[in-house]
Motif scaffolding. Structure first.
Motif, PDB file in Angstrom:
ATOM      1  N   SER A 159       4.346   3.107  11.987  1.00  0.00           N
ATOM      2  CA  SER A 159       3.367   2.734  11.219  1.00  0.00           C
ATOM      3  C   SER A 159       3.608   1.317  10.498  1.00  0.00           C
ATOM      4  O   SER A 159       2.701   0.857   9.758  1.00  0.00           O
ATOM      5  CB  SER A 159       2.550   3.600  10.196  1.00  0.00           C
ATOM      6  OG  SER A 159       3.550   4.005   9.389  1.00  0.00           O
ATOM      7  N   SER A 160       4.771   0.784  10.686  1.00  0.00           N
ATOM      8  CA  SER A 160       5.330  -0.257  10.019  1.00  0.00           C
ATOM      9  C   SER A 160       4.507  -1.470  10.787  1.00  0.00           C
ATOM     10  O   SER A 160       4.322  -1.373  11.798  1.00  0.00           O
ATOM     11  CB  SER A 160       6.807  -0.505  10.303  1.00  0.00           C
ATOM     12  OG  SER A 160       7.459  -1.354   9.348  1.00  0.00           O
ATOM     13  N   LEU A 176      -1.307  -3.930  10.754  1.00  0.00           N
ATOM     14  CA  LEU A 176      -0.799  -2.690   9.721  1.00  0.00           C
ATOM     15  C   LEU A 176      -1.997  -1.698   9.673  1.00  0.00           C
ATOM     16  O   LEU A 176      -3.061  -1.924   9.599  1.00  0.00           O
ATOM     17  CB  LEU A 176      -0.616  -3.597   8.577  1.00  0.00           C
ATOM     18  CG  LEU A 176      -0.248  -2.516   7.379  1.00  0.00           C
ATOM     19  CD1 LEU A 176       1.272  -1.975   7.716  1.00  0.00           C
ATOM     20  CD2 LEU A 176      -0.093  -3.385   6.185  1.00  0.00           C
ATOM     21  N   CYS A 199      14.010  -1.682   6.408  1.00  0.00           N
ATOM     22  CA  CYS A 199      12.501  -1.688   6.736  1.00  0.00           C
ATOM     23  C   CYS A 199      11.594  -1.523   5.662  1.00  0.00           C
ATOM     24  O   CYS A 199      11.882  -1.140   4.454  1.00  0.00           O
ATOM     25  CB  CYS A 199      12.450  -0.654   8.067  1.00  0.00           C
ATOM     26  SG  CYS A 199      12.384   1.043   7.166  1.00  0.00           S
ATOM     27  N   PHE A 200      10.399  -1.754   5.867  1.00  0.00           N
ATOM     28  CA  PHE A 200       9.226  -1.485   5.048  1.00  0.00           C
ATOM     29  C   PHE A 200       9.065  -0.054   4.933  1.00  0.00           C
ATOM     30  O   PHE A 200       9.144   0.684   5.822  1.00  0.00           O
ATOM     31  CB  PHE A 200       7.967  -2.287   5.389  1.00  0.00           C
ATOM     32  CG  PHE A 200       8.037  -3.872   5.572  1.00  0.00           C
ATOM     33  CD1 PHE A 200       8.157  -4.393   4.410  1.00  0.00           C
ATOM     34  CD2 PHE A 200       8.085  -4.145   6.704  1.00  0.00           C
ATOM     35  CE1 PHE A 200       8.184  -5.928   4.329  1.00  0.00           C
ATOM     36  CE2 PHE A 200       8.030  -5.715   7.091  1.00  0.00           C
ATOM     37  CZ  PHE A 200       8.197  -6.444   5.731  1.00  0.00           C
ATOM     38  N   VAL A 201       9.014   0.613   3.370  1.00  0.00           N
ATOM     39  CA  VAL A 201       8.652   2.034   3.513  1.00  0.00           C
ATOM     40  C   VAL A 201       7.388   2.573   3.107  1.00  0.00           C
ATOM     41  O   VAL A 201       6.919   3.440   2.950  1.00  0.00           O
ATOM     42  CB  VAL A 201       9.850   2.551   2.524  1.00  0.00           C
ATOM     43  CG1 VAL A 201      11.108   2.530   3.532  1.00  0.00           C
ATOM     44  CG2 VAL A 201       9.980   1.753   1.223  1.00  0.00           C
ATOM     45  N   SER A 202       6.608   1.617   2.329  1.00  0.00           N
ATOM     46  CA  SER A 202       5.198   1.689   1.737  1.00  0.00           C
ATOM     47  C   SER A 202       4.632   0.560   1.660  1.00  0.00           C
ATOM     48  O   SER A 202       5.121  -0.324   1.468  1.00  0.00           O
ATOM     49  CB  SER A 202       5.278   2.559   0.578  1.00  0.00           C
ATOM     50  OG  SER A 202       6.146   1.864  -0.322  1.00  0.00           O
ATOM     51  N   TYR A 216      10.333  -2.674   0.363  1.00  0.00           N
ATOM     52  CA  TYR A 216      11.134  -2.851   1.401  1.00  0.00           C
ATOM     53  C   TYR A 216      12.460  -1.909   0.913  1.00  0.00           C
ATOM     54  O   TYR A 216      12.669  -1.948  -0.270  1.00  0.00           O
ATOM     55  CB  TYR A 216      11.636  -4.193   1.622  1.00  0.00           C
ATOM     56  CG  TYR A 216      12.529  -4.669   2.730  1.00  0.00           C
ATOM     57  CD1 TYR A 216      11.998  -4.360   4.104  1.00  0.00           C
ATOM     58  CD2 TYR A 216      13.989  -4.695   2.403  1.00  0.00           C
ATOM     59  CE1 TYR A 216      12.920  -4.784   5.114  1.00  0.00           C
ATOM     60  CE2 TYR A 216      14.808  -4.830   3.483  1.00  0.00           C
ATOM     61  CZ  TYR A 216      14.148  -4.860   4.908  1.00  0.00           C
ATOM     62  OH  TYR A 216      15.083  -5.054   5.938  1.00  0.00           O
ATOM     63  N   LEU A 248       5.133   4.143   4.863  1.00  0.00           N
ATOM     64  CA  LEU A 248       4.870   3.662   6.423  1.00  0.00           C
ATOM     65  C   LEU A 248       6.442   4.264   7.263  1.00  0.00           C
ATOM     66  O   LEU A 248       7.203   4.695   6.577  1.00  0.00           O
ATOM     67  CB  LEU A 248       5.312   1.970   6.294  1.00  0.00           C
ATOM     68  CG  LEU A 248       3.987   1.358   5.520  1.00  0.00           C
ATOM     69  CD1 LEU A 248       4.441  -0.238   5.126  1.00  0.00           C
ATOM     70  CD2 LEU A 248       2.732   1.485   6.307  1.00  0.00           C
ATOM     71  N   THR A 249       6.045   4.545   8.363  1.00  0.00           N
ATOM     72  CA  THR A 249       7.132   4.973   9.352  1.00  0.00           C
ATOM     73  C   THR A 249       7.370   3.920  10.296  1.00  0.00           C
ATOM     74  O   THR A 249       6.767   2.822  10.294  1.00  0.00           O
ATOM     75  CB  THR A 249       6.571   6.276   9.990  1.00  0.00           C
ATOM     76  OG1 THR A 249       5.307   5.877  10.629  1.00  0.00           O
ATOM     77  CG2 THR A 249       6.385   7.030   8.932  1.00  0.00           C
ATOM     78  N   GLU A 250       8.290   4.257  11.269  1.00  0.00           N
ATOM     79  CA  GLU A 250       8.569   3.365  12.331  1.00  0.00           C
ATOM     80  C   GLU A 250       7.342   3.036  13.090  1.00  0.00           C
ATOM     81  O   GLU A 250       7.237   1.871  13.595  1.00  0.00           O
ATOM     82  CB  GLU A 250       9.803   3.759  13.150  1.00  0.00           C
ATOM     83  CG  GLU A 250      10.119   3.095  14.305  1.00  0.00           C
ATOM     84  CD  GLU A 250      11.417   3.556  14.871  1.00  0.00           C
ATOM     85  OE1 GLU A 250      11.239   3.539  16.257  1.00  0.00           O
ATOM     86  OE2 GLU A 250      12.259   4.046  14.558  1.00  0.00           O
ATOM     87  N   LEU A 265       4.231  -4.796  -0.008  1.00  0.00           N
ATOM     88  CA  LEU A 265       4.757  -3.733   0.696  1.00  0.00           C
ATOM     89  C   LEU A 265       6.299  -3.604  -0.089  1.00  0.00           C
ATOM     90  O   LEU A 265       6.809  -4.556  -0.312  1.00  0.00           O
ATOM     91  CB  LEU A 265       5.174  -4.515   2.154  1.00  0.00           C
ATOM     92  CG  LEU A 265       4.136  -4.849   3.066  1.00  0.00           C
ATOM     93  CD1 LEU A 265       4.235  -5.634   4.303  1.00  0.00           C
ATOM     94  CD2 LEU A 265       3.169  -3.421   3.403  1.00  0.00           C
TER      95      LEU A 265
END
Length: 132
Positions: A100-101, A30, A64-67, A58, A96-98, A56
């Protein structure tokens, strides 16, 4: 013959007998760092010395995880343990992006193993005559 025991007493005894240090966590990558991941929340007093815990967020809509944030109350997606402190800047979170997830590495470690992992790698490098 039987004694009533409250549910909370049984649960507290079981939790008191368990140590988070013995629990295995998923190893993830991460923000270009290795970390440990837990689906659950980790209480501040359970965080091993030398590690930092972050939550995290969601998104069910985005699936997905967003931050990553110091603490997430709503839409909690998991907790990560890291060796470094993160700077969340003025926003108070890191989006978080695709790309950096979290990347799950198909490994498991206890927090104690994780905390000592760098030492083992550095010692191995020094024994081989190489410097970091």
């Amino acid at each position: 013959m039987y004694e009533l025991v409250s549910f909370e007493d049984v649960q507290n005894k079981e939790l008191a007998g368990q140590s988070m240090a013995d629990e295995k966590f998923d190893v993830i990558e991460l923000l270009d760092r290795k970390a440990l991941f837990s689906n659950g929340r980790i209480a501040p007093e359970e965080i091993p010395e030398g590690l930092y815990a972050y939550d995290l967020r969601y998104s069910d809509e985005e699936n997905c995880f967003v931050s990553i944030e110091p603490k997430v109350r709503v839409d909690h997606g998991g907790t990560v343990l890291m060796k470094e402190a993160l700077d969340f800047g003025e926003s108070g979170y890191i989006p978080l992006t695709e790309d950096s997830s979290p990347n799950f590495l198909s490994e498991e470690m206890t927090p104690e193993e994780f905390a000592g992992a760098d030492m083992d790698e550095k010692e191995a490098m020094q024994m081989g005559g190489m410097t970091v």
